[in-house]
Write a protein that holds these residues in place. Structure first.
Motif, short mmCIF file in Angstrom:
data_model
loop_
_atom_site.label_atom_id
_atom_site.label_comp_id
_atom_site.label_asym_id
_atom_site.label_seq_id
_atom_site.Cartn_x
_atom_site.Cartn_y
_atom_site.Cartn_z
N LEU A 1 0.82 -1.20 0.00
CA LEU A 1 0.00 0.00 0.00
C LEU A 1 0.86 1.26 0.00
O LEU A 1 0.65 2.18 -0.78
CB LEU A 1 -0.92 -0.01 1.22
CG LEU A 1 -1.83 1.21 1.38
CD1 LEU A 1 -2.82 1.29 0.24
CD2 LEU A 1 -2.56 1.16 2.71
N SER A 2 1.86 1.28 0.87
CA SER A 2 2.74 2.44 0.92
C SER A 2 3.59 2.53 -0.34
O SER A 2 3.89 3.63 -0.83
CB SER A 2 3.64 2.37 2.16
OG SER A 2 4.38 1.17 2.18
N THR A 3 3.97 1.39 -0.89
CA THR A 3 4.74 1.37 -2.14
C THR A 3 3.96 2.05 -3.27
O THR A 3 4.52 2.88 -4.01
CB THR A 3 5.07 -0.08 -2.54
OG1 THR A 3 5.97 -0.62 -1.58
CG2 THR A 3 5.71 -0.14 -3.92
N GLU A 4 2.70 1.72 -3.40
CA GLU A 4 1.88 2.32 -4.45
C GLU A 4 1.84 3.83 -4.32
O GLU A 4 1.92 4.56 -5.31
CB GLU A 4 0.47 1.73 -4.40
CG GLU A 4 0.40 0.27 -4.83
CD GLU A 4 -0.99 -0.33 -4.61
OE1 GLU A 4 -1.86 0.41 -4.10
OE2 GLU A 4 -1.19 -1.50 -4.93
N GLY A 5 1.72 4.32 -3.08
CA GLY A 5 1.70 5.76 -2.87
C GLY A 5 3.01 6.43 -3.24
O GLY A 5 3.03 7.49 -3.88
N LEU A 6 4.14 5.81 -2.89
CA LEU A 6 5.44 6.40 -3.20
C LEU A 6 5.73 6.35 -4.70
O LEU A 6 6.30 7.30 -5.26
CB LEU A 6 6.54 5.66 -2.42
CG LEU A 6 6.53 5.88 -0.91
CD1 LEU A 6 7.53 4.96 -0.23
CD2 LEU A 6 6.83 7.33 -0.56
N LEU A 7 5.35 5.26 -5.35
CA LEU A 7 5.57 5.18 -6.79
C LEU A 7 4.73 6.20 -7.54
O LEU A 7 5.18 6.81 -8.52
CB LEU A 7 5.24 3.77 -7.30
CG LEU A 7 6.14 2.64 -6.77
CD1 LEU A 7 5.72 1.30 -7.36
CD2 LEU A 7 7.60 2.92 -7.09
N GLU A 8 3.51 6.42 -7.07
CA GLU A 8 2.66 7.43 -7.69
C GLU A 8 3.27 8.82 -7.51
O GLU A 8 3.31 9.62 -8.46
CB GLU A 8 1.26 7.39 -7.06
CG GLU A 8 0.31 8.46 -7.57
CD GLU A 8 -0.05 8.31 -9.03
OE1 GLU A 8 -0.47 9.30 -9.65
OE2 GLU A 8 0.08 7.18 -9.57
N ALA A 9 3.78 9.10 -6.31
CA ALA A 9 4.39 10.41 -6.04
C ALA A 9 5.62 10.64 -6.90
O ALA A 9 5.88 11.77 -7.35
CB ALA A 9 4.73 10.52 -4.56
N SER A 10 6.40 9.58 -7.15
CA SER A 10 7.62 9.75 -7.95
C SER A 10 7.31 10.15 -9.39
O SER A 10 8.16 10.73 -10.07
CB SER A 10 8.46 8.47 -7.92
OG SER A 10 7.78 7.41 -8.58
N LYS A 11 6.09 9.88 -9.85
CA LYS A 11 5.69 10.28 -11.20
C LYS A 11 5.42 11.77 -11.31
O LYS A 11 5.38 12.32 -12.40
CB LYS A 11 4.45 9.49 -11.64
CG LYS A 11 4.65 7.98 -11.71
CD LYS A 11 3.34 7.28 -12.05
CE LYS A 11 3.49 5.76 -12.06
NZ LYS A 11 2.19 5.09 -12.33
N TRP A 12 5.17 12.42 -10.16
CA TRP A 12 4.82 13.84 -10.19
C TRP A 12 6.01 14.74 -10.49
O TRP A 12 5.85 15.89 -10.85
CB TRP A 12 4.20 14.25 -8.85
CG TRP A 12 2.96 13.51 -8.51
CD1 TRP A 12 2.08 12.92 -9.36
CD2 TRP A 12 2.42 13.27 -7.20
NE1 TRP A 12 1.06 12.32 -8.68
CE2 TRP A 12 1.23 12.52 -7.35
CE3 TRP A 12 2.82 13.60 -5.91
CZ2 TRP A 12 0.46 12.12 -6.27
CZ3 TRP A 12 2.06 13.20 -4.83
CH2 TRP A 12 0.89 12.46 -5.01
N VAL A 13 7.23 14.22 -10.28
CA VAL A 13 8.44 15.01 -10.52
C VAL A 13 9.08 14.50 -11.79
O VAL A 13 9.66 13.41 -11.83
CB VAL A 13 9.42 14.88 -9.33
CG1 VAL A 13 10.67 15.71 -9.60
CG2 VAL A 13 8.74 15.35 -8.04
#
Length: 903
Positions: A848-860
């Motif tokens: 669950l936390s992995t999905e959130g971090l991977l999504e955030a890395s796409k924003w930059v």
């Protein structure tokens, strides 16, 4: 060195050696308490990123010049006073963060860094900029805020690649004309300076998307023109062209001062507000004066030391039923008089009620507290208590009696003093716009209450405001000032502009105060009945009646009922009496509560309006409603004395209960968002013990952090409760996985590694806290670093160290549109670290936390970290054969593409 300093130094040596052996590209020495960086750091010739923030460094070692592969240095929050000359050898350096240090002179070593694109020097002691700054031709971001600059060198114009320039919080009195050469600039922050004027060349910055000129009093720019501050990341900034057009069109002979102050009187009925309005103007006191229904607006001319002015006095009716509609007219940048009396010993209670409303809707506007009717009921208030709690000056408390004019003199003097202070920075209108405003004012004095869109356009065109966009901007500006009531963005209301606000308020109050509608019709209003309530001499046409209906619908004061006569129901006029509710038992319901700082009387009627389709055929009364949907029922009640709204939900199926509660919460969130600073606290009751409550936000965050239980007090005993048991009634576990994204939190602003938690209103640029250690994000990231550092040496620790550094970098680089997601990114990291360091890691929470971090890395877009790779390697150490969430589908998709390509 002290023992602690030596330990920090030894730890740094250890990390440097580990990095050397692995030929690492990143080194993290942040937060160790270092007073010096070991010279051995110069041996790390492969290093590209160095984290040395939050130490006690005063300089850096000469050997740092050996790090010729270095691209990014994060050295903020130290005590650095200069940089060694060898620093200039870092030819590949692109980003350096030096905010929060003690630099008094711009380090000369920086001038040779030709690849530098980002330079953060926020929060130092710089007083000047050297001409050598022009050598940094690739610089895109330059943050010089919170320094001691008194002027900006003309060399600034040579930094033509600049996209973001921050000069806020300095002592600038002027800008050089060369500022106009920065034609690529998209963001310019000049907040909190002493600018006396703007150079005309600034209008050449046509690429500007954000311009912040707040807290430059001499510029005379009204807050309505300036728009939200830079720190209101969730708000849309004002258009820079609009700001600059207004400024240059109101300079010198091109503009005229407004010289108006809005003075708002609030208080319960019969405390003497209308009499006070009369006596302040020198009129004779009239005993048993008729009460005010709605709002009465009168003009009080003043002769102030700096010239003539006028005060527009808004006298609000005090009857309780009107309180819910007052909020639409209470505005920022106004002067408030809160009036109370000593009857029924309610002085303190009433004062707090109105002060809370003023602070909710009027922001930090100045408030004067008047304790009236002293002759009949002498009393006083706990002045120090109210002053401390609501920010009222002690000299702004007055004991008065309108029958004794001599007692009004101190209040009158205070109003005049505050009016002069508010007018010290004169708001100006372009001459042509002033002529339009004056013409509209004259029409109002002649008894015209409204005009059509076509009439308004013609009046503007005759006075030189011919452009349609300019006409609309002026109309919105006049609406902000209270000159007109206009909603040009609303399709139903755009065709009519109201010259006289009293015409609109009088129409609304004629409805919400009509006792016959309450007693005989229980709030049901047919169109024919509305026609009778609105006299034809003021509302002559059918479109005027329709306008009043549309206006009430816009403010959620009524809703249509399914009848052929076009009837509406006005929740404000529902019966006050609570119907029999004996079959409702809170102990057998899911109970969710909203605890308000103050509960405006309009909240429940607006909720009833928004949810009326779900209450059809169910109980409705002024302070409550029953909803039903898909086999579930919800009882919503308001307790105005306790500032509490209770939501009880019952039904046979958990999914149906949760679905209905979700609808209820959605509508309350919408209402809360439209009432500034309301921010109620959400509470969840313990099953079968509705009197025991726990903050909802705390439960969600604890669960996301891996905490399973919380302690509550039941019948005097401390009891461990499963968090999941408390939350399951509100949301399912799957829904809660994303609940943190919706939690109420203060706006976040990122200054390099400064993640600032703040409390602002629409017009304030004052940050209440800047210390990262006090912010939610900063504390969460620090927790993660501490958890990792406590682990024994292992490949797992190395991967976690890399991951925490990468997420630090990711948070720093979040784009403006995603800045308010920083807390969620940090929370996802914390959840992952807890699982990775646990004796029995939970793969579900890890994913669950992995999905959130991977999504955030796409924003930059240009993020250089490898979060996915690090998490994947770490996962394989925890679970052999581990694959990132969705990796199988991605591989399958890639295979399909390859097949098609081959085919």
């Amino acid at each position: 060195m002290t023992k602690q300093e030596q330990q920090a130094y030894d730890e740094a040596l250890k990390r440097i050696e580990e990095c050397r052996q692995k030929k690492g590209r990143r080194l993290d020495l942040s937060g160790l308490g270092l007073t010096a960086v070991p010279s051995e750091v110069g041996r790390l010739t492969s290093l590209t990123s160095l984290y040395i923030y939050k130490n006690n460094l005063t300089t850096l070692p000469e050997e740092i010049g050996e790090l010729t592969s270095m691209e990014w240095i994060w050295a903020s929050d130290n005590k650095i006073t200069d940089l060694p000359a060898t620093f200039g050898r870092l030819a590949k350096l692109e980003k350096i963060e030096l905010q929060g240090n003690s630099l008094a002179v711009f380090p000369s070593a920086l001038y040779s860094l030709e690849e530098l694109t980002t330079l953060y020097l926020y929060g130092n002691k710089l007083t000047t900029l050297s001409v050598e700054l022009a050598q940094l031709t690739k610089l895109k971001k330059l943050w010089l805020g919170r320094n001691r600059l008194t002027h900006v060198s003309v060399v600034i114009g040579q930094l033509t690649a600049l996209l973001d320039l921050d000069l806020s919080g300095n002592q600038l009195i002027a800008l050089p004309p060369e500022i106009g050469q920065l034609t690529a600039l998209t963001e310019l922050d000049l907040t909190e300076n002493h600018l006396a004027a703007l150079p005309p060349e600034i209008r050449r910055l046509t690429a500007l998307k954000k311009l912040f000129l707040h807290d430059n009093p001499t510029l005379g720019l009204p807050l309505e023109i300036l728009g939200p501050t830079r720190f209101r990341r969730e708000a849309t900034p004002a258009d820079p062209k609009t700001i600059l057009d207004y400024y240059f069109e109101t300079r010198g002979n091109q503009g005229q001062a407004l010289r108006e102050v809005k003075l708002i009187f609030v208080g319960r009925g019969e405390v003497g507000k209308s009499s006070m309005v009369d006596v302040l103007q020198g009129k004779k006191f009239v005993k048993d004066r008729a009460r005010t229904d709605g709002v009465a607006i009168t003009t009080w001319p003043l002769d102030l030391p700096d010239g003539k002015a006028k005060v527009l006095m808004w006298d609000f009716g005090g009857q309780e039923i009107m309180h819910g509609t007052h909020q639409f007219f209470l505005t920022h940048r106004s002067l408030y008089v809160v009036m109370v009396d000593g009857r029924h010993d309610r002085g303190k209670q009433d004062a707090e009620y109105w002060l809370k409303l003023v602070r909710a809707f009027g922001g930090e506007s100045t408030v004067l507290i008047v304790m009236n009717r002293q002759r009949a009921h002498p009393f006083d208030l706990d002045r120090q208590y109210l002053a401390d709690k609501y920010g009222v000056k002690l000299e702004h408390f007055f004991r008065t009696d309108c029958e004794r004019p001599e007692e009004i003199a101190p209040l009158r003097a205070a109003i005049e003093e505050e009016a002069a202070r508010m007018l010290a920075v004169e708001e100006r209108f372009p001459v042509k716009c002033w002529e339009v405003k004056a013409w509209l004012g004259e029409m109002k004095t002649k008894g015209k209450d409204y005009l059509s869109d076509e009439e308004y356009a013609a009046i503007c065109a005759q006075r030189g405001v011919a452009d349609g966009g300019e006409q609309q901007k002026l109309l919105r500006r006049l609406a902000d000032l209270g000159t007109v009531v206009s909603f040009p963005e609303d399709v139903k209301l755009a065709a009519l502009s109201v010259l006289n606000p009293e015409w609109a308020t009088d129409g609304i109050y004629r409805v919400v105060t009509n006792e016959a509608l309450r007693e005989l019709r229980h709030g049901r209003l047919a169109r024919a009945a509305l026609r009778e309530l609105l006299p034809r001499d003021r509302w002559p046409q059918a479109k005027h009646v329709q306008y009043m209906l549309d206006l009430m619908e816009k403010f959620e004061l009524c809703f249509a009922v399914a009848e052929g006569d076009g009837a509406v129901l006005v929740p404000e006029l529902l019966p006050d009496k609570t119907p029999p509710l004996a079959d409702w038992d809170a102990a057998r319901c899911v109970v969710f509560l909203y605890e308000y700082p103050v509960l405006p009387h309009g909240v429940l009627p607006r909720f009833t309006t928004r949810t009326h389709t779900l209450s059809e055929g169910r109980e409705r009364w002024r302070s409550g409603v029953v909803l039903a949907d898909d086999g579930a029922e919800a009882l919503i009640k308001a307790d105005y004395d306790a500032n509490l709204v209770s939501v009880w939900v019952r039904g046979d199926h958990a999914d149906a209960r949760r679905a209905l509660l979700k609808v209820v919460r959605h509508h309350f969130e919408h209402i809360h968002a439209r009432i500034k600073n309301l921010q109620p606290r959400e509470l969840v009751s313990v099953p079968e013990h509705p009197e025991v409550t726990v903050p909802y936000r705390d439960l969600v965050l604890d669960e996301r952090a891996g905490v399973r239980t919380t302690r509550v007090t039941i019948a005097g005993a401390r009891v461990e409760m499963e968090i999941a048991l408390l939350l399951n009634g509100v949301e399912s576990p799957a829904e809660r996985a994303g609940a943190g994204d919706r939690l109420e939190r203060a706006p976040i602003h990122v200054h390099g590694n400064y993640i600032e938690h703040m409390t602002t209103d629409d017009h304030s640029s004052h940050i209440t806290a800047r210390d990262i250690t006090n912010s939610q994000v900063g504390q969460t990231l620090t927790n993660c670093q501490n958890m990792v550092q406590q682990q024994p040496p292992s490949p797992q620790k190395e991967l976690l160290t890399t991951l925490t550094s990468d997420v630090d970098q990711l948070v720093k680089q979040l784009p403006a549109a995603k800045a308010d997601e920083a807390p969620q990114v940090a929370e996802n990291l914390e959840l992952l670290v807890k699982q990775a360091t646990s004796a029995k890691p939970n793969r579900k929470w890890y994913d669950l936390s992995t999905e959130g971090l991977l999504e955030a890395s796409k924003w930059v877009k240009d993020f250089t970290g490898n979060i996915a790779g690090t998490i994947g390697q770490l996962g394989k150490l925890l679970w052999p054969g581990y694959a990132l969430p969705g990796a199988g589908e991605e591989k399958e998709g890639a295979a399909e593409k390859e097949k098609k390509k081959i085919g």
